[in-house]
Design an enzyme around this catalytic site. Structure first.
Site, PDB file in Angstrom:
ATOM      1  N   CYS A 122     -20.582 -37.432  22.495  1.00 35.39           N
ATOM      2  CA  CYS A 122     -21.597 -37.087  23.501  1.00 35.39           C
ATOM      3  C   CYS A 122     -22.934 -36.781  22.828  1.00 35.39           C
ATOM      4  O   CYS A 122     -23.019 -35.937  21.933  1.00 35.39           O
ATOM      5  CB  CYS A 122     -21.131 -35.889  24.313  1.00 35.39           C
ATOM      6  N   CYS A 178     -24.002 -33.056  23.123  1.00 34.65           N
ATOM      7  CA  CYS A 178     -23.164 -32.213  22.254  1.00 34.65           C
ATOM      8  C   CYS A 178     -23.607 -32.373  20.800  1.00 34.65           C
ATOM      9  O   CYS A 178     -23.653 -31.386  20.051  1.00 34.65           O
ATOM     10  CB  CYS A 178     -21.696 -32.568  22.403  1.00 34.65           C
ATOM     11  N   ASP A 204     -37.558 -33.729  26.646  1.00 32.72           N
ATOM     12  CA  ASP A 204     -37.060 -35.085  26.902  1.00 32.72           C
ATOM     13  C   ASP A 204     -37.744 -36.070  25.952  1.00 32.72           C
ATOM     14  O   ASP A 204     -38.957 -36.003  25.729  1.00 32.72           O
ATOM     15  CB  ASP A 204     -37.304 -35.496  28.359  1.00 32.72           C
ATOM     16  N   HIS A 254     -19.620 -28.733  27.371  1.00 30.51           N
ATOM     17  CA  HIS A 254     -19.636 -30.134  27.802  1.00 30.51           C
ATOM     18  C   HIS A 254     -19.021 -30.265  29.189  1.00 30.51           C
ATOM     19  O   HIS A 254     -17.816 -30.057  29.369  1.00 30.51           O
ATOM     20  CB  HIS A 254     -18.886 -31.037  26.816  1.00 30.51           C
ATOM     21  N   ASN A 268     -29.183 -35.603  38.090  1.00 33.16           N
ATOM     22  CA  ASN A 268     -28.714 -36.940  38.469  1.00 33.16           C
ATOM     23  C   ASN A 268     -27.204 -37.006  38.270  1.00 33.16           C
ATOM     24  O   ASN A 268     -26.702 -36.598  37.231  1.00 33.16           O
ATOM     25  CB  ASN A 268     -29.378 -38.008  37.594  1.00 33.16           C
ATOM     26  N   GLY A 282     -28.768 -42.811  38.576  1.00 31.35           N
ATOM     27  CA  GLY A 282     -29.412 -43.115  37.299  1.00 31.35           C
ATOM     28  C   GLY A 282     -28.991 -42.227  36.145  1.00 31.35           C
ATOM     29  O   GLY A 282     -29.694 -42.153  35.137  1.00 31.35           O
ATOM     30  N   THR A 322     -27.604 -41.301  32.810  1.00 33.23           N
ATOM     31  CA  THR A 322     -27.338 -42.096  31.605  1.00 33.23           C
ATOM     32  C   THR A 322     -26.669 -41.283  30.508  1.00 33.23           C
ATOM     33  O   THR A 322     -26.048 -41.854  29.616  1.00 33.23           O
ATOM     34  CB  THR A 322     -28.650 -42.689  31.045  1.00 33.23           C
ATOM     35  N   HIS A 373     -27.351 -32.021  32.770  1.00 35.07           N
ATOM     36  CA  HIS A 373     -28.657 -31.539  32.326  1.00 35.07           C
ATOM     37  C   HIS A 373     -29.559 -31.484  33.541  1.00 35.07           C
ATOM     38  O   HIS A 373     -29.571 -32.400  34.362  1.00 35.07           O
ATOM     39  CB  HIS A 373     -29.250 -32.458  31.252  1.00 35.07           C
ATOM     40  N   HIS A 384     -33.159 -31.704  34.788  1.00 30.81           N
ATOM     41  CA  HIS A 384     -34.524 -32.115  34.431  1.00 30.81           C
ATOM     42  C   HIS A 384     -35.519 -31.121  35.038  1.00 30.81           C
ATOM     43  O   HIS A 384     -35.395 -30.769  36.221  1.00 30.81           O
ATOM     44  CB  HIS A 384     -34.844 -33.491  35.027  1.00 30.81           C
TER      45      HIS A 384
END
Ligand code: AMP
Ligand code: ZN
Length: 113
Positions: free
Chosen positions: A3, A6, A29, A45, A86, A92, A94, A99, A101
């Site tokens: 990950c 991680c 970011d 995680h 997300n 979207g 990815t 997380h 944003h």
């Protein structure tokens, strides 16, 4: 450990840490979509929003409150900002480690694309 987040948290891959404590970190970011684009990432995680359990309620509360503190510290709290999670393909997502944003510093449209 495969990950990405991680590995950044473990120090195996570089990241720009804006904040860290024993439960979460805030990363810059790598591909910012606005003057402020930070990611509030729990150390634990958890792959997606769908994988949260009741024991994570406190952690999620800390993530949301940290997002507001980051926005305040970066000077966008009063003008406004967006806090986004997300989940999965159509949204979207990815990186499959949750997380939040924190995006601000410019006007944003609604609905999102
Ligand atoms: P999402 O599409 O919601 O999964 O968001 C993943 C975010 O992680 C995107 O905004 C990417 O720009 C960001 N990202 C990808 N790789 C890195 C990295 N190495 N360091 C910081 N942010 C990253
Ligand atoms: Zn992870």
């Amino acid at each position: 450990m495969s990950c990405l987040f991680c590995r950044i948290i473990a120090g195996e891959i570089p990241g720009t840490f804006l904040y860290q404590d024993n439960r979460l970190v805030v990363l810059q970011d790598i591909n910012p979509q606005a003057p402020l684009h930070a990611l509030v990432v729990p150390r634990k995680h958890i792959a997606t929003l769908n994988d949260l359990s009741a024991e994570d309620d406190g952690l999620v509360g800390e993530m949301v409150r940290r997002a507001a503190l980051v926005a305040r510290e970066k000077g966008v709290a009063e003008e406004g900002y967006r806090a986004v999670l997300n989940c999965n393909r159509e949204a979207g997502q990815t990186v499959f480690h949750i997380h939040l944003h924190v995006i601000g510093g410019r006007p944003m449209a609604w609905p999102p694309g």
